[in-house]
Motif scaffolding. Structure first.
Motif, mmCIF file in Angstrom:
data_model
loop_
_atom_site.group_PDB
_atom_site.id
_atom_site.type_symbol
_atom_site.label_atom_id
_atom_site.label_comp_id
_atom_site.label_asym_id
_atom_site.label_seq_id
_atom_site.Cartn_x
_atom_site.Cartn_y
_atom_site.Cartn_z
ATOM 1 N N ILE A 99 10.388 6.542 3.661
ATOM 2 C CA ILE A 99 8.950 6.043 3.789
ATOM 3 C C ILE A 99 8.962 5.114 4.862
ATOM 4 C CG2 ILE A 99 8.158 6.343 1.399
ATOM 5 C CD1 ILE A 99 9.327 3.705 0.527
ATOM 6 N N LEU B 10 -3.224 3.745 1.038
ATOM 7 C CA LEU B 10 -3.052 3.690 2.818
ATOM 8 C C LEU B 10 -4.113 4.836 3.130
ATOM 9 C CD1 LEU B 10 -2.206 1.848 4.980
ATOM 10 C CD2 LEU B 10 -0.355 3.552 5.271
ATOM 11 N N TRP C 208 0.763 -1.217 -0.113
ATOM 12 C CA TRP C 208 -0.021 0.040 -0.213
ATOM 13 C C TRP C 208 1.000 1.175 -0.183
ATOM 14 C CZ3 TRP C 208 -5.298 -0.475 0.299
ATOM 15 C CH2 TRP C 208 -5.693 -1.721 0.248
ATOM 16 N N GLU D 107 -3.866 -11.914 0.995
ATOM 17 C CA GLU D 107 -3.644 -11.011 2.415
ATOM 18 C C GLU D 107 -4.611 -9.952 2.312
ATOM 19 O OE1 GLU D 107 0.279 -9.956 4.363
ATOM 20 O OE2 GLU D 107 -0.212 -8.140 4.110
ATOM 21 N N TYR E 249 -5.617 -14.013 6.181
ATOM 22 C CA TYR E 249 -5.130 -14.937 5.031
ATOM 23 C C TYR E 249 -5.851 -16.088 4.599
ATOM 24 C CZ TYR E 249 -1.082 -12.178 6.745
ATOM 25 O OH TYR E 249 -0.188 -11.319 7.048
ATOM 26 N N GLU F 80 4.061 7.475 5.388
ATOM 27 C CA GLU F 80 3.535 6.140 5.575
ATOM 28 C C GLU F 80 3.001 5.397 4.412
ATOM 29 O OE1 GLU F 80 0.859 5.963 8.886
ATOM 30 O OE2 GLU F 80 0.891 4.044 9.040
ATOM 31 N N VAL F 81 3.545 4.073 4.596
ATOM 32 C CA VAL F 81 3.063 3.007 3.428
ATOM 33 C C VAL F 81 2.673 1.646 4.444
ATOM 34 C CG1 VAL F 81 4.453 4.158 1.668
ATOM 35 C CG2 VAL F 81 5.287 2.376 2.939
ATOM 36 N N HIS F 82 2.194 0.689 3.569
ATOM 37 C CA HIS F 82 1.979 -0.554 4.348
ATOM 38 C C HIS F 82 2.227 -1.725 3.468
ATOM 39 C CE1 HIS F 82 -0.053 -2.841 7.544
ATOM 40 N NE2 HIS F 82 -0.536 -3.495 6.473
ATOM 41 N N PHE F 83 3.443 -2.489 3.878
ATOM 42 C CA PHE F 83 3.714 -3.699 2.907
ATOM 43 C C PHE F 83 3.179 -4.872 3.666
ATOM 44 C CE2 PHE F 83 6.805 -2.709 -0.265
ATOM 45 C CZ PHE F 83 7.022 -1.347 -0.189
ATOM 46 N N PRO F 84 2.978 -6.125 2.761
ATOM 47 C CA PRO F 84 2.519 -7.204 3.609
ATOM 48 C C PRO F 84 3.594 -7.874 4.385
ATOM 49 C CG PRO F 84 2.731 -7.061 0.800
ATOM 50 C CD PRO F 84 3.520 -5.912 1.566
ATOM 51 N N ALA F 85 2.878 -8.762 5.328
ATOM 52 C CA ALA F 85 3.838 -9.600 6.249
ATOM 53 C C ALA F 85 4.136 -10.720 5.521
ATOM 54 C CB ALA F 85 2.944 -9.967 7.537
ATOM 55 N N LEU F 86 3.365 -11.062 4.710
ATOM 56 C CA LEU F 86 3.630 -12.432 3.775
ATOM 57 C C LEU F 86 4.373 -12.046 2.485
ATOM 58 C CD1 LEU F 86 2.915 -15.665 3.441
ATOM 59 C CD2 LEU F 86 0.781 -14.682 2.120
ATOM 60 N N MET G 216 10.504 -1.410 -4.314
ATOM 61 C CA MET G 216 9.294 -0.561 -4.582
ATOM 62 C C MET G 216 9.937 0.728 -4.976
ATOM 63 S SD MET G 216 6.130 -0.058 -4.737
ATOM 64 C CE MET G 216 5.541 -1.500 -3.415
ATOM 65 N N ASP H 140 2.910 -5.457 11.661
ATOM 66 C CA ASP H 140 3.238 -6.764 12.440
ATOM 67 C C ASP H 140 4.311 -7.332 11.821
ATOM 68 O OD1 ASP H 140 1.457 -5.962 14.646
ATOM 69 O OD2 ASP H 140 -0.246 -7.288 13.675
#
Lengths: 589, 589
Positions: free
Chosen positions: B134, A49, A44, A156, A141, B70-76, B119, B139
């Motif tokens: 960024i 976001l 995101w 996800e 998930y 702020e961004v948001h990346f996957p945990a998986l 990215m 989690d």
């Protein structure tokens, strides 16, 4: 707050990403909201976001208004609670499983009924503690077989999942209704059309279940609705049982030779050629097709069933899955036919627990089930359980009976709504919310009991309520875009206003700077396209792609104190004086 | 906003959880903030989630102030990017790995350098796009060998991780400083004492690295600091090289029998008994201990090294790990000694590339490294590479030389700070933040280049900056509690004020209702203990356990318009008139 586009971590793309099948995916990637990291897994970017957080905020506000309390559970959970309810196995390939360094089994949770149940068991012990509704907004998930369509079906994804806990059925009804009402408010605030359809509770167990579907051609769900207000997922549609008819005038059943008629079409053609009837030609609807299915129970035991359905309808395997759940359903294999020589492929007839009604063999133990349309007294052309032979005038109730009903034939436009509200039409929808009355399934499996008013232990009854946060964002994008880009509703737009400095000289930039400072002071969240040396055309294109609903163009008129107000949705552009901008923006909001 | 304790999803516990080793874990569980779901994996109840969100909010505000987006990346995440930088292997057992239904490898990301780098490579291409910083609050997962101490070392935990991207070293310095400054502001706002220590960059690669340590006895890190301002993690402490000394008065080396002296203690005792010197007794510091280590490189190749350290110091294996990174370090095994008979256990002497300086064998290829304290001209008692024989008056530079330096001996209080700022003291700390100058390691491995001002491709230089959000919350709890419970600083307290209705009659409840309505109208976030039939003593105990810093007790004086203001931290209780409550609360805030 002002965000300068020259500083924002974003790049717009001219071309659609190669793997994007739907508009929301194409546009969210092209406009720099999200980027794919793996199949069904996205990163995101700042724009994405911001929209996601705004959707979450709407959900949070309505959850709070409904009296639900926010908690946050782990995504990484141990196997044991899911083992206790049987879901560790039931999910099959559909979840991600892993082991820790000590070899203990974990999963990435697809939904959290088990651990919420255990938490309430840990904390609460009395009817006085209930009702309780707790929820989380959390990344979930699922190992989808075909992650597709961007955020519409990810592996996800962010979900709001709420769980209610009550001592009795009336309490559950009230908790369910409170969540259902909250969902209606959420979708109304988000400007999303929805249809509430009866749904099958499926693997979740429980009694009552409704889906919120957004009607859309690319939807993955088919639902039916009548003009009189009935709406259901096709899996949940229940065919009304047909009334018995008088069969006194029907001649005795008779077996005819029917060479080379293994399909309904060939049977109908041959029947009209060799065995025509007086009043009208034979049609597929006069034939009874007997379909052999293989059921596999959770414990692995297998069973064959034969299902009789009118020959003009196909079996809908999704409806069959629901009808036979929790057993898995497949078409019978060559192996199954080989093991049961009495099942004469292409010529199967009604089949009872003591073997076929007609024919030579004596295979037993195969249940025979009938479509609800096969009422007593109806006469059929059907297989005679012998190669190239069919039986005519075989009357239900007179010549054969079934072990039960199997309502697994396809639903068609014009079929009657089961509540008598008229014929149904079929439409496609995307599930955007789901509410379940789970009842006591999870509480029983995990031992969640509280003391009632009389000091007696009673099992708690539960509900489960889900909204796909990231999916909703994609559905909004599907719903509100044009060929040029996204068009966000104000409630979730990444910014209140997008100011474009579009002049070729410094004046436009100076005026724009003054304007954004004014908007900032007024508390507006502004995206300011301050990029020097980027042509007005490119800036306009980016503004249309990004989709902030209100755009202010500071261009040639800037020197004279005039700017353009541009409504992204309607395309209208009004020239206004600078001092009118803020009042006009406020009026639009 | 008012939250009624009778409705809040919480239960306080009288007893400490059996598995809790530290105060924060004990109290956060007992006060109903968190509950364990698996080793190192916690669920967040409403109270805990509120505090966590407030910590996140402080971090977000300071990140925004530092210009980070702020961004948001996957945990998986898929294996490939981590494979490209070698970290898929390097992490060993320390991460969670899994496969999807198609057998593709994934991990639960412990940190995100790779995908942030990719990215930026995807979106940016010019020096004009930089600098960029960024970050995300997300989690993360580590499969810790010993998840312990509640939130202080979890396997699922929330982290703020920021990444900076610059074209040149000066840019990186500025980006690094901006994050470092932001960290100082964050910890100051949270009221957390911190020491910024030089750290070893370890597996992250890169050049400059500092840790923010919170000094605390249960801390997992040992650090040194001098009165003059030097501070470093013990792993990063560098022993100043000792100056050469004049060895002209030292007699020639001589080998003595030394039966049964495999340890420094037995050697010193025997030396003083059999071979005493005139001026003073032999001490451990006069001996040179030669330690054999086995190094395993990333490609699996093994090497033995012998390291000479003064006999009064132990080797610190953590310092050794850093000194020899990325190779893994272990003590040599019996097998290694068997393969090298020249390594006479207990009697090893200086050892060079051409074999031992003394002794019989001719094993070669083993590097000999020396502690920086072993300056040229210093004389030592050390092994003679022969069973039960030691050599005396062996002078560095005269009788033996080394292949290099190994600064792996333990650091002790009183050791000199390498910057000359005086002797160091040792303390324990808990890492609460870490800033790294990664340099070009990740950009090179993943091909992140941009065009510079001259149109030439240059590799981007990066920084990485982490704060453990959930750990910080635990550290705050460690830092601010007493035997009765938690004492939150206002900045992160779950509520502004905790109102306790403590009377035995209805008046107290009526007055309390009026008061909380007034506080609500004034915008205060209030926890209201409205529980009927719960004794004042239990309510006070819960208020102390939960730890909202300001408590208002509405009790016996309520009928006369008087209540008690109770400062949780100081324990002070003041009787005040009802109309004074709001002004007093505001003044306290």
């Amino acid at each position: 707050m002002t965000t300068r586009l020259s500083q924002l971590f974003v790049r717009t793309l001219r071309d659609d990403p190669a793997d994007a099948e739907v508009a929301s995916h194409r546009l969210l990637v092209r406009a720099g909201y999200i980027r794919r990291q793996a199949p069904g897994v996205f990163a995101w970017l700042p724009l994405g976001l911001k929209v996601r957080r705004r959707v979450e905020q709407v959900v949070r506000e309505e959850m709070a208004a409904a009296g639900a309390q926010e908690v946050h559970f782990p995504a990484l959970l141990p196997r044991e609670p899911y083992e206790a309810t049987g879901r560790w196995e039931e999910y099959g390939d559909g979840i991600f499983r892993l082991k820790d360094r000590r070899g203990a089994d974990y999963l990435l949770a697809p939904t959290h009924e088990e651990v919420f149940t255990l938490m309430v068991k840990d904390l609460y012990s009395s009817y006085k503690d209930l009702p309780l509704c707790i929820y989380q907004i959390q990344d979930k998930y699922r190992d989808e077989a075909r992650p597709r369509a961007g955020l519409l079906r990810g592996r996800e994804f962010s979900m709001k999942d709420a769980y209610s806990f009550d001592v009795d059925d009336a309490g559950l009804d009230a908790s369910y209704q409170a969540q259902r009402d909250a969902y209606e408010r959420i979708f109304q605030r988000l400007g999303l059309e929805y249809v509430i359809v009866q749904a099958d509770a499926g693997a979740m167990g429980g009694s009552r279940s409704e889906e919120f579907l957004h009607p859309i051609a690319i939807g993955e769900d088919t639902f039916v609705r009548s003009a009189g207000g009935y709406a259901a997922n096709v899996e949940a549609y229940r065919t009304p049982a047909a009334a018995p008819v008088d069969a006194s005038g029907v001649p005795a059943a008779i077996i005819h030779d029917s060479p080379e008629t293994p399909t309904i079409a060939t049977l109908v053609a041959l029947s009209n050629e060799r065995y025509p009837r007086d009043d009208r030609p034979w049609e597929a609807a006069d034939t009874l097709k007997n379909v052999v299915l293989r059921l596999t129970a959770l414990d692995g035991t297998r069973e064959l069933v034969v299902v009789g359905v009118p020959g003009d309808r196909e079996v809908d395997m999704k409806r069959a899955e629901v009808a036979f759940a929790p057993a898995a359903v497949e078409a019978a294999t060559e192996e199954d036919f080989a093991a049961h020589p009495g099942l004469v492929k292409g010529y199967i007839g009604p089949w009872g627990p003591n073997g076929p009604v007609l024919g030579e063999t004596s295979s037993t133990g195969i249940r025979y089930l009938l479509d609800p349309r096969v009422a007593d007294g109806t006469a059929w052309v059907t297989g005679a359980n012998a190669h190239e032979k069919h039986v005519y005038h075989l009357v239900a109730g007179r010549d054969f009976t079934a072990d039960g009903v199997a309502d697994i034939a396809e639903v068609r436009p014009g079929d009657p709504a089961p509540d008598g509200s008229g014929p149904v039409e079929l439409a496609r929808g995307m599930e955007i919310g789901h509410v379940f009355q789970l009842g006591r399934k999870y509480a029983e499996a995990l031992g969640l009991q509280v003391l009632d008013e009389n000091g007696k232990l009673v099992t708690v009854t539960m509900g489960s309520y889900g909204i796909g946060v990231t999916r909703i964002m994609a559905v909004i994008a599907e719903n509100a875009h044009d060929e040029k880009g996204l068009i966000w509703p104000r409630e979730v737009a990444p910014f209140d206003v997008h100011v474009v400095a579009a002049g070729r000289d410094d004046v436009a930039y100076e005026v724009a700077e003054t304007l954004v400072a004014e908007l900032d002071a007024a508390g507006l969240d502004t995206l300011y396209d301050d990029r020097p040396k980027v042509s007005p055309g490119v800036k306009f294109g980016d503004a249309e792609l990004i989709g902030v609903p209100l755009i202010v163009v500071v261009g040639r008129g800037a020197a004279d104190g005039r700017v353009e107000l541009w409504n992204r949705a309607t395309g209208e552009r009004d020239e206004v004086a600078l001092h009118e901008v803020l009042p006009r923006l406020r009026a639009a909001g």
